[in-house]
Enzyme design. Structure first.
Site, PDB file in Angstrom:
ATOM      1  N   GLU A 297       0.847  -1.182   0.000  1.00  0.00           N
ATOM      2  CA  GLU A 297       0.000   0.000   0.000  1.00  0.00           C
ATOM      3  C   GLU A 297       0.890   1.241   0.000  1.00  0.00           C
ATOM      4  O   GLU A 297       1.681   1.464   0.923  1.00  0.00           O
ATOM      5  CB  GLU A 297      -0.916   0.004   1.235  1.00  0.00           C
ATOM      6  CG  GLU A 297      -2.009   1.037   1.188  1.00  0.00           C
ATOM      7  CD  GLU A 297      -3.056   0.785   0.089  1.00  0.00           C
ATOM      8  OE1 GLU A 297      -3.792   1.736  -0.224  1.00  0.00           O
ATOM      9  OE2 GLU A 297      -3.142  -0.346  -0.441  1.00  0.00           O
ATOM     10  N   GLU A 327      -0.321   9.466  -6.127  1.00  0.00           N
ATOM     11  CA  GLU A 327       0.778   8.498  -6.089  1.00  0.00           C
ATOM     12  C   GLU A 327       1.063   7.918  -7.469  1.00  0.00           C
ATOM     13  O   GLU A 327       2.219   7.709  -7.837  1.00  0.00           O
ATOM     14  CB  GLU A 327       0.444   7.391  -5.082  1.00  0.00           C
ATOM     15  CG  GLU A 327       0.401   7.892  -3.644  1.00  0.00           C
ATOM     16  CD  GLU A 327      -0.735   7.356  -2.806  1.00  0.00           C
ATOM     17  OE1 GLU A 327      -1.073   8.001  -1.787  1.00  0.00           O
ATOM     18  OE2 GLU A 327      -1.300   6.298  -3.154  1.00  0.00           O
ATOM     19  N   ASP A 481      -7.206   2.998   2.511  1.00  0.00           N
ATOM     20  CA  ASP A 481      -6.896   1.733   3.184  1.00  0.00           C
ATOM     21  C   ASP A 481      -8.112   0.804   3.200  1.00  0.00           C
ATOM     22  O   ASP A 481      -7.994  -0.399   2.996  1.00  0.00           O
ATOM     23  CB  ASP A 481      -6.419   2.007   4.611  1.00  0.00           C
ATOM     24  CG  ASP A 481      -5.198   2.907   4.643  1.00  0.00           C
ATOM     25  OD1 ASP A 481      -4.230   2.595   3.936  1.00  0.00           O
ATOM     26  OD2 ASP A 481      -5.215   3.923   5.356  1.00  0.00           O
TER      27      ASP A 481
END
Length: 497
Positions: A297, A327, A481
């Site tokens: 992650e 990201e 998450d």
């Protein structure tokens, strides 16, 4: 009644013509019509109102999402864990006697002015970010002010702990969590989570989550959407000090799946530390049994050299990666991939560009090439409006359910609910898009009655589903998450890793 039929037919013809000239326009028209649909009923009121687009998608998810044939029994998660203090960003900065001003990004925060400028920089973009605060004493003063601020809330924090909590909500799973677990965090963790004694420490690591709402203003700065800015002075997680304990515990625990996070925390420790520690981390991760898939992650980073090292050295030794639009863009900028000249996303990330970058990662750093020695076969991409699951063919099953389950949990959790409330969400995803930003490209459409669109490029399959975006999100922290955890819960390995 025949008049309504004629209107619908004319609309269909008109939209078909518009699509040929501007593929984005039908989405705008549909969104407009969605508001009008309830009024397009016979005056007698005897007919049932047609479902809104949100209702249609939510109902379809219920049918599409099914459990995989083989479920995980034991999942090991590590290695970043902390206590999150969630507070109004603008409110806290005002409490710190800071005045509004202009935004400016800082890779490391050295004082309150750096914090203010970085917060404004990302608030104006509506983008998530995470930064290390170098001054321990000043950080502790800010943390005290945050904890005492009216309405401040305390939660389980850290990607590993958050993923562990989400996975542990499934009663059939046993979850091992390794990370710096202090007394407050241990008290808040789910009872199903096993924490090795070596991971327990006397004090907790605190992270401050500065949230802002969509449309919130401070001075001349305005947030285009709700999001958060995270800061910490966290040396335990910064050095990934629990990594060796984590890997050593796997042999006894014998997990079906390993979830790794926290690499981004090392960036704030400085180049000298991360260069050596990353090499050690790669050696340690490589020791994991090849038959056990590893999910990595990612989180917000600013050092291109560091991100490129992760791309070159870490990604080939993991099976799966979870990341967001910031990201993904930073990944291609760091590695010189497609669309690396793009400074930032303009609004909702273009699906074609995202597809190009995901394909590049799997072809250049994954196992899209059967001759490659890389283990990477899966990328779960999430952004506010839609999610994409990109997988190398022959390695993963149940992708339709996995991507839809991730989107569903984003829609419900952002609103603070257990299920999707269609009155509190809105569809923002493009209903028409291209499979690539450049030729050759395929024109694709989201069918709201079957809202997972699938396409293939080479031996990589892409599964896209819209997200029903919460109109008034209660909490944005941990959404990524939760999305990754839910996607993994519904995923199934169909080949050895």
């Amino acid at each position: 009644m025949w008049k309504s039929a004629v209107v619908v037919a004319l609309l269909a013809l008109g939209m078909g013509y518009l699509y040929q000239n501007d593929p984005e326009l039908p989405t705008q028209v549909l969104n407009y019509l969605r508001e009008s649909l309830p009024q397009m009923q016979p005056s007698g009121g005897s007919e049932v109102r047609p479902p809104t687009l949100e209702e249609a998608i939510s109902r379809a998810w219920q049918i599409l999402i099914t459990a995989p044939a083989r479920r995980w029994g034991k999942v090991a998660v590590g290695v970043n864990a902390c206590v999150d203090v969630v507070v109004s960003g603008v409110g806290l900065l005002q409490a710190l006697a800071l005045e509004p001003g202009s935004g400016n990004d800082h890779e490391v925060l050295h004082g309150k002015e750096d914090l203010k400028e970085a917060f404004i920089h990302y608030m104006e973009k509506g983008a998530a970010a995470e930064r290390f605060f170098s001054d321990k004493e000043v950080f502790q003063r800010i943390a005290r002010a945050a904890a005492e601020y009216p309405g401040a809330q305390v939660y389980v924090g850290g990607n590993a702990a958050l993923i562990g909590q989400k996975l542990a909500s499934n009663p059939q799973l046993v979850v091992l969590l390794c990370g710096p677990v202090g007394p407050k965090l241990h008290e808040m963790l789910d009872e199903q989570i096993v924490v090795p004694p070596e991971s327990l420490q006397e004090t907790d690591e605190y992270h401050l989550i500065l949230e802002y709402k969509s449309g919130e203003q401070w001075g001349t700065s305005r947030a285009p959407q709700a999001n958060r800015f995270i800061l910490s002075h966290d040396v335990s997680n910064g050095k990934m000090s629990a990594l060796e304990t984590f890997i050593a515990s796997l042999e006894e625990f014998n997990p079906d799946l390993v979830v790794l996070s926290g690499l981004h925390m090392m960036e704030g420790m400085g180049r000298d530390l991360w260069e050596n520690r990353l090499t050690e981390a790669v050696d340690v991760i490589s020791e994991v049994n090849n038959e056990v898939p590893i999910h990595l992650e990612l989180a917000s980073m600013t050092d291109k050299d560091y991100m490129n090292r992760i791309l070159q050295e870490v990604m080939p030794i993991v099976s799966s990666v979870g990341l967001n639009e910031q990201e993904l863009l930073f990944l291609t900028q760091s590695g010189g991939g497609p669309h690396s000249d793009l400074a930032s996303w303009d609004g909702i990330p273009d699906v074609g560009r995202v597809s190009d970058i995901l394909l590049w990662v799997l072809e250049q750093h994954g196992r899209a090439d059967p001759e490659s020695e890389s283990d990477l076969t899966r990328i779960h991409f999430h952004t506010l409006a839609y999610h994409i699951l990109a997988t190398v063919d022959g390695h993963w099953g149940n992708q339709v359910s996995a991507v839809a389950a991730g989107a569903r949990v984003a829609s419900s959790q952002a609103c603070g609910l257990q299920t999707v409330d269609v009155t509190k969400v809105v569809l923002k995803a493009p209903l028409n898009f291209y499979s690539s930003f450049t030729e050759p490209r395929e024109s694709l459409t989201v069918d709201v009655m079957n809202p997972v669109t699938v396409w293939r490029r080479g031996n990589v399959s892409f599964h896209l589903t819209p997200v029903l975006v919460c109109k008034q999100p209660l909490r944005t922290v941990g959404l990524g998450d939760a999305i990754s955890a839910e996607g993994l819960l519904f995923s199934e390995v169909t080949s050895e890793h």
